[in-house]
Scaffold this motif. Structure first.
Motif, PDB file in Angstrom:
ATOM      1  N   HIS A  51      -5.312  -2.857 -18.561  1.00 57.78           N
ATOM      2  CA  HIS A  51      -6.709  -3.036 -18.353  1.00 57.78           C
ATOM      3  C   HIS A  51      -6.881  -3.511 -16.809  1.00 57.78           C
ATOM      4  CE1 HIS A  51     -10.413  -5.150 -18.788  1.00 57.78           C
ATOM      5  NE2 HIS A  51      -9.861  -5.983 -18.505  1.00 57.78           N
ATOM      6  N   ALA A  52      -6.094  -4.573 -16.390  1.00 59.10           N
ATOM      7  CA  ALA A  52      -6.515  -5.269 -15.226  1.00 59.10           C
ATOM      8  C   ALA A  52      -6.103  -4.435 -14.156  1.00 59.10           C
ATOM      9  CB  ALA A  52      -5.768  -6.742 -15.115  1.00 59.10           C
ATOM     10  N   LEU A  53      -4.985  -3.577 -14.098  1.00 58.81           N
ATOM     11  CA  LEU A  53      -4.523  -2.801 -12.895  1.00 58.81           C
ATOM     12  C   LEU A  53      -5.011  -1.623 -12.956  1.00 58.81           C
ATOM     13  CD1 LEU A  53      -0.835  -4.181 -13.280  1.00 58.81           C
ATOM     14  CD2 LEU A  53      -2.385  -4.777 -11.253  1.00 58.81           C
ATOM     15  N   SER A  54      -5.920  -1.020 -13.993  1.00 60.77           N
ATOM     16  CA  SER A  54      -6.221   0.323 -13.904  1.00 60.77           C
ATOM     17  C   SER A  54      -6.955   0.735 -12.565  1.00 60.77           C
ATOM     18  CB  SER A  54      -7.022   0.697 -15.149  1.00 60.77           C
ATOM     19  OG  SER A  54      -8.231   0.004 -15.268  1.00 60.77           O
ATOM     20  N   PHE A  55      -7.439   0.090 -12.068  1.00 63.66           N
ATOM     21  CA  PHE A  55      -8.630   0.446 -11.051  1.00 63.66           C
ATOM     22  C   PHE A  55      -7.182   0.887  -9.871  1.00 63.66           C
ATOM     23  CE2 PHE A  55      -7.355  -2.781  -7.463  1.00 63.66           C
ATOM     24  CZ  PHE A  55      -6.851  -3.553  -8.257  1.00 63.66           C
ATOM     25  N   LEU A  56      -6.113   0.565  -9.724  1.00 60.26           N
ATOM     26  CA  LEU A  56      -5.258   1.196  -8.718  1.00 60.26           C
ATOM     27  C   LEU A  56      -4.494   2.817  -8.975  1.00 60.26           C
ATOM     28  CD1 LEU A  56      -2.685  -1.983  -8.770  1.00 60.26           C
ATOM     29  CD2 LEU A  56      -4.346  -1.271  -6.909  1.00 60.26           C
ATOM     30  N   THR A  57      -5.214   3.208 -10.100  1.00 55.76           N
ATOM     31  CA  THR A  57      -5.117   4.693 -10.251  1.00 55.76           C
ATOM     32  C   THR A  57      -5.670   5.427  -8.982  1.00 55.76           C
ATOM     33  OG1 THR A  57      -5.529   4.181 -12.667  1.00 55.76           O
ATOM     34  CG2 THR A  57      -5.374   6.665 -11.662  1.00 55.76           C
ATOM     35  N   THR A  58      -6.782   4.980  -8.487  1.00 55.42           N
ATOM     36  CA  THR A  58      -7.605   5.405  -7.541  1.00 55.42           C
ATOM     37  C   THR A  58      -7.821   4.700  -6.462  1.00 55.42           C
ATOM     38  OG1 THR A  58      -9.727   4.995  -8.689  1.00 55.42           O
ATOM     39  CG2 THR A  58      -8.734   7.036  -9.008  1.00 55.42           C
ATOM     40  N   TRP A  59      -7.531   3.481  -6.381  1.00 56.95           N
ATOM     41  CA  TRP A  59      -7.826   2.854  -5.055  1.00 56.95           C
ATOM     42  C   TRP A  59      -7.192   3.187  -3.907  1.00 56.95           C
ATOM     43  CZ3 TRP A  59      -5.049  -0.630  -1.834  1.00 56.95           C
ATOM     44  CH2 TRP A  59      -5.876  -1.297  -1.053  1.00 56.95           C
ATOM     45  N   THR A  60      -7.930   3.121  -2.800  1.00 56.75           N
ATOM     46  CA  THR A  60      -7.167   3.296  -1.466  1.00 56.75           C
ATOM     47  C   THR A  60      -7.607   2.364  -0.656  1.00 56.75           C
ATOM     48  OG1 THR A  60      -9.492   4.273  -0.682  1.00 56.75           O
ATOM     49  CG2 THR A  60      -7.748   5.798  -1.644  1.00 56.75           C
ATOM     50  N   SER A  61      -6.681   1.906   0.519  1.00 59.23           N
ATOM     51  CA  SER A  61      -6.812   0.845   1.312  1.00 59.23           C
ATOM     52  C   SER A  61      -7.923   0.986   2.289  1.00 59.23           C
ATOM     53  CB  SER A  61      -5.225   0.830   2.021  1.00 59.23           C
ATOM     54  OG  SER A  61      -5.332  -0.294   3.108  1.00 59.23           O
ATOM     55  N   VAL A  97       0.932  -1.331  -0.066  1.00 55.19           N
ATOM     56  CA  VAL A  97      -0.047  -0.118  -0.223  1.00 55.19           C
ATOM     57  C   VAL A  97       0.831   1.210  -0.027  1.00 55.19           C
ATOM     58  CG1 VAL A  97      -1.697   1.431   1.363  1.00 55.19           C
ATOM     59  CG2 VAL A  97      -2.161  -1.225   0.934  1.00 55.19           C
ATOM     60  N   LYS A  98       2.041   1.361   0.839  1.00 58.38           N
ATOM     61  CA  LYS A  98       2.845   2.352   0.880  1.00 58.38           C
ATOM     62  C   LYS A  98       3.568   2.731  -0.606  1.00 58.38           C
ATOM     63  CE  LYS A  98       3.501   3.963   5.208  1.00 58.38           C
ATOM     64  NZ  LYS A  98       3.375   3.082   6.261  1.00 58.38           N
ATOM     65  N   LYS A  99       3.943   1.710  -1.358  1.00 52.10           N
ATOM     66  CA  LYS A  99       4.410   1.699  -2.412  1.00 52.10           C
ATOM     67  C   LYS A  99       3.601   2.197  -3.474  1.00 52.10           C
ATOM     68  CE  LYS A  99       6.839  -1.761  -4.844  1.00 52.10           C
ATOM     69  NZ  LYS A  99       7.274  -3.084  -4.721  1.00 52.10           N
ATOM     70  N   LEU A 100       2.350   1.543  -3.572  1.00 54.73           N
ATOM     71  CA  LEU A 100       1.451   2.030  -4.226  1.00 54.73           C
ATOM     72  C   LEU A 100       0.958   3.443  -3.969  1.00 54.73           C
ATOM     73  CD1 LEU A 100      -0.980   1.426  -6.421  1.00 54.73           C
ATOM     74  CD2 LEU A 100      -2.525   0.941  -4.484  1.00 54.73           C
ATOM     75  N   GLU A 101       0.706   4.016  -2.824  1.00 59.32           N
ATOM     76  CA  GLU A 101       0.556   5.494  -2.473  1.00 59.32           C
ATOM     77  C   GLU A 101       1.707   6.417  -3.144  1.00 59.32           C
ATOM     78  OE1 GLU A 101      -2.391   4.665   1.354  1.00 59.32           O
ATOM     79  OE2 GLU A 101      -0.226   5.191   1.509  1.00 59.32           O
ATOM     80  N   ALA A 102       2.775   6.039  -2.911  1.00 60.36           N
ATOM     81  CA  ALA A 102       3.817   6.900  -3.712  1.00 60.36           C
ATOM     82  C   ALA A 102       3.748   6.826  -5.231  1.00 60.36           C
ATOM     83  CB  ALA A 102       5.186   6.140  -3.264  1.00 60.36           C
ATOM     84  N   SER A 103       3.372   5.716  -5.859  1.00 61.27           N
ATOM     85  CA  SER A 103       3.239   5.594  -7.115  1.00 61.27           C
ATOM     86  C   SER A 103       2.181   6.475  -7.607  1.00 61.27           C
ATOM     87  CB  SER A 103       3.139   4.295  -7.687  1.00 61.27           C
ATOM     88  OG  SER A 103       1.630   3.845  -7.310  1.00 61.27           O
ATOM     89  N   GLN A 104       1.061   6.481  -6.891  1.00 55.22           N
ATOM     90  CA  GLN A 104      -0.165   7.248  -7.498  1.00 55.22           C
ATOM     91  C   GLN A 104       0.035   8.745  -7.544  1.00 55.22           C
ATOM     92  OE1 GLN A 104      -2.997   5.701  -4.258  1.00 55.22           O
ATOM     93  NE2 GLN A 104      -3.922   4.563  -5.771  1.00 55.22           N
ATOM     94  N   GLY A 105       0.964   9.339  -6.738  1.00 55.36           N
ATOM     95  CA  GLY A 105       1.356  10.717  -6.883  1.00 55.36           C
ATOM     96  C   GLY A 105       2.723  10.836  -7.858  1.00 55.36           C
TER      97      GLY A 105
END
Ligand SMILES: *[C@@H]1O[C@H](CO)[C@@H](O)[C@H](O)[C@H]1NC(C)=O
Ligand SMILES: *[C@@H]1O[C@H](CO)[C@@H](O)[C@H](O)[C@H]1NC(C)=O
Ligand SMILES: *[C@@H]1O[C@H](CO)[C@@H](O)[C@H](O)[C@H]1NC(C)=O
Ligand SMILES: *[C@@H]1O[C@H](CO)[C@@H](O)[C@H](O)[C@H]1NC(C)=O
Ligand SMILES: *[C@@H]1O[C@H](CO)[C@@H](O)[C@H](O)[C@H]1NC(C)=O
Ligand SMILES: *[C@@H]1O[C@H](CO)[C@@H](O)[C@H](O)[C@H]1NC(C)=O
Ligand SMILES: *[C@@H]1O[C@H](CO)[C@@H](O)[C@H](O)[C@H]1NC(C)=O
Ligand SMILES: *[C@@H]1O[C@H](CO)[C@@H](O)[C@H](O)[C@H]1NC(C)=O
Ligand SMILES: *[C@@H]1O[C@H](CO)[C@@H](O)[C@H](O)[C@H]1NC(C)=O
Length: 452
Positions: free
Chosen positions: A97-107, A79-87
Motif C-alpha cells: 500500500h505505502a510503497l506502490s507509488f515506486l512502481t512509476t516514480w522517477t527522480s 534511485v539507481k537500485k529503484l530504477e533497476a527494480s522497476q524493470g
C-alpha cells in the motif's frame, strides 16, 4: 443533572481533543524548505515604543536540488537500485500500500542539477527579500549585499535583492571567495579552520541512524522482500521528501503512511546529532568560527558612522549554527547547572527536551538577524525609563532571549548590557587562529569584508 454533566463532559472533551497534525517538512533539518515558526513565543514586531534603526542578517542560501554528499551517499544509490527494480518483474511494488507509488516514480534530480538552486529556492529567496523590505520600511536601500562565491549563494543573494531592492541595479552584490587560507576573513571561515572537518559528527549520527532504520527495514522487507533494503535507502527516501518538495512542490515520500511521525522525528534527530558535533556545541571550535561574523556585524550596528541601515550576508549551512553557538542560543545546557553538553545528545535515543533542534535553524534560507532598536518606553516590572538604544536577535523572524541580556523592552538588551555580553564572547571566542589550530602563517582573527 445527568444532562448537564454530560454536556459539560462533551464540551470539556471538545476543548481538550485537539486534532493531531504533523508536517514532516518542519523536521527536515538542512533540507527543510524555509519556514518561520507559526506560534513564536515572542512578538516579531519591534517592542512597543521601539523602532528598528539598523539590522544585520546572515542568511543561508535558498533551496537546492541536492548537495553532493546527500546525493552521492544516499539518493543516487537508492534511485539507481529503484530504477533497476522497476524493470524487474520479480520485484513487485504494487503489492504494498505505502510503497506502490515506486512502481512509476522517477527522480526529480539529474546529475547536472546538483548544488543548483531550484525554482522554489529562487522564489523563496525573492519572497524573503520582499518580507525583509516590508519589515523595515524606513531603511535606505543598501549599497552592498555580501555573499560567499559559490553559485548557489550568489544566486540566492541576487534573488533576495530582486525582492528587496527598489532600484535593483543600485545594490552591489559583493562576492567573497571561499578559500582555505583566509583565516576568519570570509563568509566561509570554517573552510580555513583546520580544526573543522565536514565529516565531524557522522560516526555519532550513524549510530542512531542504524538503530531507528532497523524496524523500518523489517517492515519494508515484509512488503517488498526482493528489494535489498538498507539503512541508506531509508535515509535517502526521507531526504527525498525535502528535496523533491523544493523541486516539484510536493513529494510522495512525505506521506505519513510511508513513515510515521516518530520516524520523521528520528530522521531529524539523526541530523541534530550530526550538526551538534559538526557545527554545534559538541565542536569546541564552533564559537570561534561564528564569532567573527557576530563581532564585525555588532560593531557595525553599534557604531555611529555605519554607512548602511542593513547589512545582509549570504553563506552556506555551516556558518549560522556556529554564530548561534557564539551567541549561546539553542544551548541544551543553558539555564542548567551542567555543562556536559554531549550528554544532552545521546547517540542511542532521542532527547525530546533538547533545544538543539536543527530544523529550527538549518532550513534553506535560515537567517539570523541582529537588530538595533531606538526605544522610548517603560519597563513593565518597575516602570523604569527605557529610553535609548537596545539590541535583539531573531532567528527566522523569531525573537530569541540572550542569556543574561534581557533588560530592555520586549526582552531586548540594553546597549550597555549588550556590550558586556559581547565582551564575554570576545573573551571566549575571539582566538580563531588558535582555536582552529591554523597552520598557515598569515591567518587573521577578524572579518573585515564590510570595511571596504
Ligand atoms: C539604474 O538603472 C536606472 C534605470 O535604467 C538608471 O537610470 C540608473 O542610472 C542606474 N543606476 C546605476 C547605479 O547604474
Ligand atoms: C594568506 O595567503 C594566501 C596565499 O597567498 C592567501 O590566499 C590568503 O588570502 C592569505 N590570508 C590572509 C588572511 O590574508
Ligand atoms: C531481479 O530481482 C531479483 C531479486 O532481487 C534478482 O535476483 C534478479 O537478479 C533481478 N533480475 C535482473 C535482470 O536484474
Ligand atoms: C545488498 O546491499 C548490501 C549493501 O549495499 C550489499 O553489500 C549486498 O551485496 C546486497 N545484496 C544483494 C543480494 O544485492
Ligand atoms: C563533545 O564530543 C566531541 C566529540 O567527541 C568532543 O570533541 C568535545 O570535546 C565534547 N565536548 C564536551 C564539552 O565534552
Ligand atoms: C567609524 O568609527 C570608528 C570608531 O567609532 C572608527 O574606528 C572607524 O574608522 C570609523 N569608520 C569610518 C568609515 O569613518
Ligand atoms: C551553554 O550553557 C551552559 C550553562 O549555562 C554554559 O556553561 C555554557 O558556557 C554555554 N555554552 C556556550 C557555548 O555558551
Ligand atoms: C519611531 O518612528 C516613528 C515614526 O517614524 C516616530 O514617530 C517615533 O518617534 C520613533 N520612535 C523612536 C523611539 O525613535
Ligand atoms: C527618559 O530618559 C530619557 C533619556 O535619559 C529622557 O530624555 C526622558 O526625558 C526620560 N523620560 C521620562 C518620562 O523620565
Amino acid at each position: 443533572m445527568h444532562c448537564i454533566t454530560a454536556s459539560l463532559l462533551l464540551s470539556a472533551s471538545a476543548l481538550t481533543a485537539a486534532k493531531y497534525t504533523f508536517d514532516p517538512l518542519k523536521h527536515m533539518s538542512g533540507i527543510a524548505p524555509y519556514f518561520e515558526p507559526e506560534n513564536p513565543p515572542f512578538d516579531p514586531a519591534a517592542p512597543q515604543g521601539c523602532n528598528v534603526s539598523r539590522a544585520a542578517y546572515l542568511v543561508r542560501h535558498a533551496a537546492i536540488y541536492a548537495n553532493d554528499f546527500d546525493y552521492e551517499s544516499y539518493i543516487e544509490p537508492f534511485v539507481k537500485k529503484l530504477e533497476a527494480s522497476q524493470g524487474n518483474s520479480s520485484i513487485n511494488w504494487d503489492r504494498s500500500h505505502a510503497l506502490s507509488f515506486l512502481t512509476t516514480w522517477t527522480s526529480p534530480i539529474e546529475d547536472e542539477d546538483i548544488e543548483k538552486l531550484s525554482k522554489v529556492g529562487n522564489l523563496e529567496a525573492m519572497q524573503l527579500g520582499v518580507d525583509v523590505y516590508e519589515r523595515y520600511p524606513s531603511f535606505k536601500q543598501p549599497a552592498k549585499i555580501w555573499t560567499s562565491s559559490a553559485e548557489r549563494t550568489v544566486l540566492s543573494a541576487e534573488s533576495f535583492n530582486e525582492g528587496f531592492a527598489i532600484k535593483e541595479n543600485e545594490t552591489e552584490i559583493v562576492q567573497i571567495g571561499e578559500y582555505k587560507e583566509t583565516g576568519a576573513d570570509s563568509l566561509t571561515p570554517y573552510k580555513a579552520c583546520p580544526a573543522y572537518s565536514g565529516s565531524r559528527g557522522s560516526s555519532q549520527s550513524m549510530v542512531f541512524q542504524k538503530m531507528y532504520t532497523a524496524p523500518i527495514i523489517s517492515r519494508f522487507r515484509r512488503e517488498v522482500p526482493s528489494f535489498n533494503w538498507t539503512a541508506s535507502d531509508i535515509y535517502g527516501m526521507q531526504q527525498l521528501c525535502g528535496y523533491e518538495t523544493v523541486i516539484r512542490g510536493d513529494s510522495p515520500f512525505c506521506s505519513l503512511d510511508l513513515f510515521s511521525p516518530n520516524e520523521w522525528l528520528q530522521f531529524e534527530y539523526t541530523n541534530d546529532i550530526m550538526y551538534h558535533h559538526n557545527t554545534g556545541y559538541g565542536n569546541p571550535a564552533s564559537g570561534a568560527i561564528g564569532y567573527p561574523w557576530l563581532k564585525s556585524n555588532t560593531d557595525l550596528l553599534m557604531s555611529n558612522n555605519a554607512s548602511q541601515d542593513i547589512y545582509v550576508s549570504f553563506t552556506h549551512r555551516e556558518l549560522p549554527p556556529t554564530v548561534l553557538v557564539a551567541l549561546g542560543l539553542f544551548n541544551n545546557t543553558a539555564f542548567s547547572a551542567s555543562d556536559d553538553v554531549n550528554a544532552t545528545m545521546p547517540n542511542d535515543g532521542i532527547n525530546p527536551q533538547r533545544v538543539w533542534q536543527s530544523s529550527r535553524f538549518m532550513s534553506f534560507l535560515t537567517n539570523i538577524a541582529i537588530e538595533r532598536l531606538e526605544c522610548d518606553s517603560f519597563g513593565y516590572q518597575d516602570n523604569s525609563n527605557q529610553t535609548g538604544e537596545y539590541y535583539r536577535v531573531l532567528v527566522n523572524k523569531n525573537p530569541q532571549l540572550l542569556q543574561g541580556c534581557v533588560d530592555g523592552p520586549g526582552e531586548s538588551c540594553s546597549r550597555e548590557g549588550f556590550q558586556n555580553f559581547m565582551q564575554e564572547k570576545t573573551r571566549r571566542f575571539s582566538a580563531f587562529s588558535e582555536d582552529c589550530a591554523v597552520t598557515y602563517d598569515n591567518s587573521t582573527d577578524s572579518l573585515t569584508i564590510y570595511q571596504s
